[in-house]
Scaffold this active site. Structure first.
Site, short mmCIF file in Angstrom:
data_model
loop_
_atom_site.label_atom_id
_atom_site.label_comp_id
_atom_site.label_asym_id
_atom_site.label_seq_id
_atom_site.Cartn_x
_atom_site.Cartn_y
_atom_site.Cartn_z
CG HIS A 216 16.60 13.92 12.13
ND1 HIS A 216 16.49 13.54 13.46
CD2 HIS A 216 16.57 12.77 11.42
CE1 HIS A 216 16.42 12.23 13.53
NE2 HIS A 216 16.46 11.74 12.32
CG ASP B 295 8.07 18.58 18.00
OD1 ASP B 295 8.95 19.46 17.97
OD2 ASP B 295 8.33 17.37 18.10
CG ASP C 196 27.19 8.98 22.03
OD1 ASP C 196 27.43 9.71 21.06
OD2 ASP C 196 27.80 7.92 22.23
CE1 TYR D 4 17.75 12.04 17.62
CE2 TYR D 4 17.64 10.82 19.68
CZ TYR D 4 17.01 11.45 18.62
OH TYR D 4 15.64 11.47 18.57
CG HIS E 212 13.45 18.77 16.47
ND1 HIS E 212 13.37 17.67 17.27
CD2 HIS E 212 12.26 19.42 16.61
CE1 HIS E 212 12.19 17.65 17.89
NE2 HIS E 212 11.50 18.70 17.50
CE LYS F 176 19.88 15.93 14.19
NZ LYS F 176 18.69 16.18 14.97
#
Length: 182
Positions: free
Chosen positions: A119, A168, A49, A132, A63, A72
């Site tokens: 995602h 990113d 988590d 998550y 990602h 997930k």
């Protein structure tokens, strides 16, 4: 809790709880192993988590994980995000489809994202917390990042992008990513 399939992304599911609200605020069950199992998701498969906090305008993504991939369960636990899923499983009937969601701390809706889907999200509030639940231990060598502003994906981010990570910023396009993985 109601479970709804996401038609444009095979295997993706929305888990919509029923928050109980009163003058104190609300209480909401955000995960139920029996309901997950009944929807075809093995609740015992989740190993980790995590939570991220983002300021308004931040984009995190796009990602995914190489190798066996990574499933997930994501939820905006506070604030609101514009959430994006892109199906990149070549054998999927929904290959290359995209779907967008507004996830919110008010609704506590969780989104199950199958392995092989990219995602990302943009924070619509300041702050926005995303929780998550992930089915594989993190292995940085399997991290795959696709440019959030790839013209081929043409994701309609609702706000100007205020911040993104260096990873990113340097991400290749989807076409470049797929050339490398072949």
């Amino acid at each position: 809790m109601r479970v709804t399939p996401v038609p444009r992304i095979a295997g993706a599911l929305l888990f919509q709880p029923t928050p109980h609200a009163d003058e104190r605020g609300f209480f909401s069950r955000t995960f139920d192993a029996d309901i997950a199992r009944g929807a075809g998701v093995d609740p015992d498969s989740f190993l980790q988590d995590s939570i991220s906090r983002s300021v308004k305008g931040v984009v995190r993504g796009m990602h995914l994980r190489a190798g066996a991939g990574e499933s997930k369960l994501v939820r905006c636990s506070y604030g609101e995000v514009f959430d994006v899923v892109v199906d990149l499983r070549p054998d999927s009937p929904t290959y290359r489809n995209q779907e967008y969601f507004e996830l919110s701390g008010q609704t506590q809706v969780s989104l199950y994202i199958p392995a092989g889907c990219a995602h990302g999200f943009q924070a619509l509030t300041d702050p926005a917390d995303v929780s998550y639940r992930i089915d594989r231990a993190h292995d940085p060598s399997e991290d795959v990042t696709i440019a959030y502003d790839d013209p081929e994906l043409a994701i309609p981010w609702p706000l100007p992008v205020t911040l993104i990570s260096e990873r990113d910023k340097q991400a290749p396009t989807l076409a470049e990513t797929q050339r490398v993985s072949r």
